[in-house]
Write a protein that holds these residues in place. Structure first.
Motif, PDB file in Angstrom:
ATOM      1  N   UNK A  91      11.565 -73.444   9.565  1.00  0.00           N
ATOM      2  CA  UNK A  91      12.220 -74.633  10.115  1.00  0.00           C
ATOM      3  C   UNK A  91      11.329 -75.869  10.031  1.00  0.00           C
ATOM      4  N   UNK A  92      10.214 -75.747   9.305  1.00  0.00           N
ATOM      5  CA  UNK A  92       9.447 -76.959   9.013  1.00  0.00           C
ATOM      6  C   UNK A  92       9.174 -77.043   7.512  1.00  0.00           C
ATOM      7  N   UNK A  93       9.062 -78.290   7.057  1.00  0.00           N
ATOM      8  CA  UNK A  93       8.702 -78.535   5.663  1.00  0.00           C
ATOM      9  C   UNK A  93       7.446 -79.383   5.656  1.00  0.00           C
ATOM     10  N   UNK A  94       6.641 -79.250   4.608  1.00  0.00           N
ATOM     11  CA  UNK A  94       5.368 -79.968   4.576  1.00  0.00           C
ATOM     12  C   UNK A  94       5.232 -80.735   3.268  1.00  0.00           C
ATOM     13  N   UNK A  95       4.819 -81.986   3.380  1.00  0.00           N
ATOM     14  CA  UNK A  95       4.478 -82.763   2.191  1.00  0.00           C
ATOM     15  C   UNK A  95       2.970 -83.024   2.253  1.00  0.00           C
ATOM     16  N   UNK A 164      10.114 -80.094   0.423  1.00  0.00           N
ATOM     17  CA  UNK A 164       9.901 -79.874   1.862  1.00  0.00           C
ATOM     18  C   UNK A 164      11.235 -79.755   2.610  1.00  0.00           C
ATOM     19  N   UNK A 165      12.295 -80.351   2.037  1.00  0.00           N
ATOM     20  CA  UNK A 165      13.603 -80.333   2.708  1.00  0.00           C
ATOM     21  C   UNK A 165      14.485 -79.182   2.232  1.00  0.00           C
ATOM     22  N   UNK A 166      13.960 -78.368   1.312  1.00  0.00           N
ATOM     23  CA  UNK A 166      14.781 -77.334   0.663  1.00  0.00           C
ATOM     24  C   UNK A 166      15.483 -76.426   1.665  1.00  0.00           C
ATOM     25  N   UNK A 167      14.788 -76.054   2.724  1.00  0.00           N
ATOM     26  CA  UNK A 167      15.362 -75.081   3.666  1.00  0.00           C
ATOM     27  C   UNK A 167      16.034 -75.759   4.868  1.00  0.00           C
ATOM     28  N   UNK A 168      16.368 -77.055   4.703  1.00  0.00           N
ATOM     29  CA  UNK A 168      16.985 -77.820   5.796  1.00  0.00           C
ATOM     30  C   UNK A 168      16.169 -77.719   7.080  1.00  0.00           C
ATOM     31  N   UNK A 169      14.924 -78.165   7.034  1.00  0.00           N
ATOM     32  CA  UNK A 169      14.053 -77.991   8.207  1.00  0.00           C
ATOM     33  C   UNK A 169      14.432 -78.912   9.361  1.00  0.00           C
ATOM     34  N   UNK A 173       6.321 -82.335   8.154  1.00  0.00           N
ATOM     35  CA  UNK A 173       4.939 -82.789   8.292  1.00  0.00           C
ATOM     36  C   UNK A 173       4.577 -83.528   7.009  1.00  0.00           C
ATOM     37  N   UNK A 174       4.118 -84.757   7.157  1.00  0.00           N
ATOM     38  CA  UNK A 174       3.789 -85.559   5.981  1.00  0.00           C
ATOM     39  C   UNK A 174       2.322 -85.975   6.075  1.00  0.00           C
ATOM     40  N   UNK A 175       1.528 -85.638   5.071  1.00  0.00           N
ATOM     41  CA  UNK A 175       0.110 -86.037   5.086  1.00  0.00           C
ATOM     42  C   UNK A 175      -0.085 -87.227   4.152  1.00  0.00           C
ATOM     43  N   UNK A 202      15.949 -85.208  11.783  1.00  0.00           N
ATOM     44  CA  UNK A 202      14.614 -84.608  11.616  1.00  0.00           C
ATOM     45  C   UNK A 202      13.628 -85.137  12.646  1.00  0.00           C
ATOM     46  N   UNK A 203      12.623 -84.347  12.928  1.00  0.00           N
ATOM     47  CA  UNK A 203      11.446 -84.836  13.644  1.00  0.00           C
ATOM     48  C   UNK A 203      10.346 -84.957  12.592  1.00  0.00           C
ATOM     49  N   UNK A 204       9.625 -86.068  12.619  1.00  0.00           N
ATOM     50  CA  UNK A 204       8.642 -86.315  11.566  1.00  0.00           C
ATOM     51  C   UNK A 204       7.246 -86.474  12.175  1.00  0.00           C
ATOM     52  N   UNK A 205       6.301 -85.694  11.669  1.00  0.00           N
ATOM     53  CA  UNK A 205       4.890 -85.780  12.070  1.00  0.00           C
ATOM     54  C   UNK A 205       4.166 -86.303  10.843  1.00  0.00           C
ATOM     55  N   UNK A 206       3.690 -87.521  10.921  1.00  0.00           N
ATOM     56  CA  UNK A 206       3.173 -88.173   9.714  1.00  0.00           C
ATOM     57  C   UNK A 206       1.739 -88.667   9.898  1.00  0.00           C
ATOM     58  N   UNK A 207       0.823 -88.123   9.122  1.00  0.00           N
ATOM     59  CA  UNK A 207      -0.541 -88.655   9.102  1.00  0.00           C
ATOM     60  C   UNK A 207      -0.524 -89.863   8.174  1.00  0.00           C
TER      61      UNK A 207
END
Ligand SMILES: Nc1ncnc2c1ncn2[C@@H]1O[C@H](COP(=O)(O)OP(=O)(O)OP(=O)(O)O)[C@@H](O)[C@H]1O
Length: 265
Positions: A91-95, A164-169, A173-175, A202-207
């Motif tokens: 349920x999360x995707x990472x870039x 990162x969105x493939x599984x409909x997260x 998380x974006x670095x 979506x909830x976005x955690x972005x560095x």
């Protein structure tokens, strides 16, 4: 799925408590606390080498932590069974920085990879989903069959976001997603993130180091310094913080150029 914890009237999708992460005899992160609210775009900022990427990696379990607690979507990742943990991970995707696409695979194959790994979908459905994601991130249909080496920096970021969105997260998380993009490309990427948040919830955690992203895209900012969350809040609070690094970052010349310092008064 587990019930989400709440704080200050907000549902929390990520809850990090007293996180400690280190290498050798040094703790890079030492007592880091952070609540990420459902549906927000949270920007994590801080001096170079402060541990922003390390924290992101520790939250998603790519780096071991020395102590502390990480709860994602209501699940304590240390206490979860393997099955529960896998369910949360899907349920999360990472870039990652630089996009981290597989160079020997086309864009479509890259996007299909998580679907091959985590679902039993057949080739036709995988193909359809990959093409939908390509459209969702604003790439042209022709991009599907291109290799990463044939893409511009901005296209690589979009392709990596599509993967990162493939599984409909629920969470991405974006670095440093806009690092290396020109200002127009970066602004377009910020808009894309905001549109996806609004349309997909979506909830976005972005560095990020990007003051424009922090101003336009982020609802709240976490300033990470000295291994801890020095401040967490909206930009209006960041500009009032008197820590020397915060002053320099949020009220310095670059901040003024981005139109930020003006709100500090
Ligand atoms: N695998 C590792 N082994 C040892 N030290 C590491 C490792 N990964 C990161 N570090 C160290 O941890 C510290 C924090 O690194 P990190 O990449 O998280 O910083 P950052 O805040 O993301 O920096 P930047 O803004 O420059 O990308 C750095 O001193 C780095 O050298």
């Amino acid at each position: 799925m587990a019930e989400l914890p709440e704080a200050d009237g907000h549902e929390l999708v990520i809850r990090v408590q007293d996180l400690v992460v280190g290498f050798g005899d040094r703790n890079v992160i030492d007592g880091f606390d952070l609540d990420v609210r459902k549906g927000e775009i949270l920007g994590v900022v801080g001096p170079s080498g402060a541990g922003k990427s390390v924290t992101l990696r520790a939250v998603i379990g790519l780096l071991p932590k020395r102590s502390g607690r990480v709860e994602v979507l209501g699940v304590d990742l240390d206490k979860a069974t393997v099955k529960e943990r896998l369910a949360v991970e899907q349920r999360w995707g990472v870039l990652f920085q630089q996009g981290a696409l597989f160079s020997s695979q086309t864009v479509k194959q890259n996007i299909e990879m998580p679907l091959r790994e985590h679902t039993s979908l057949g080739p036709k459905l995988r193909d359809e989903i990959a093409r939908l994601k390509i459209d969702l991130v604003g790439l042209k249909p022709e991009a599907a069959d291109r290799y990463p080496s044939e893409l511009s920096g901005g296209m690589i970021k979009r392709a990596a976001l599509a993967r990162a969105l493939a599984l409909d997260p629920d969470i991405v998380f974006l670095d440093e997603p806009t690092a290396g993009l020109d200002p127009i490309g970066a602004a377009d990427f910020d808009k894309l993130i905001m549109t996806l948040r609004d349309s997909l919830g979506l909830t976005v955690y972005m560095v990020t180091h990007d003051l424009d992203s922090l101003t336009t895209a982020c609802d709240r900012i976490c300033a990470l310094k000295g291994g801890k969350a020095l401040a967490v809040g909206p930009m209006s609070e960041m500009v009032k913080n008197d820590d020397p690094w915060m002053k320099q970052y949020f009220r310095g010349e670059r901040a003024r150029a981005a139109g930020i310092g003006a709100t500090a008064a």
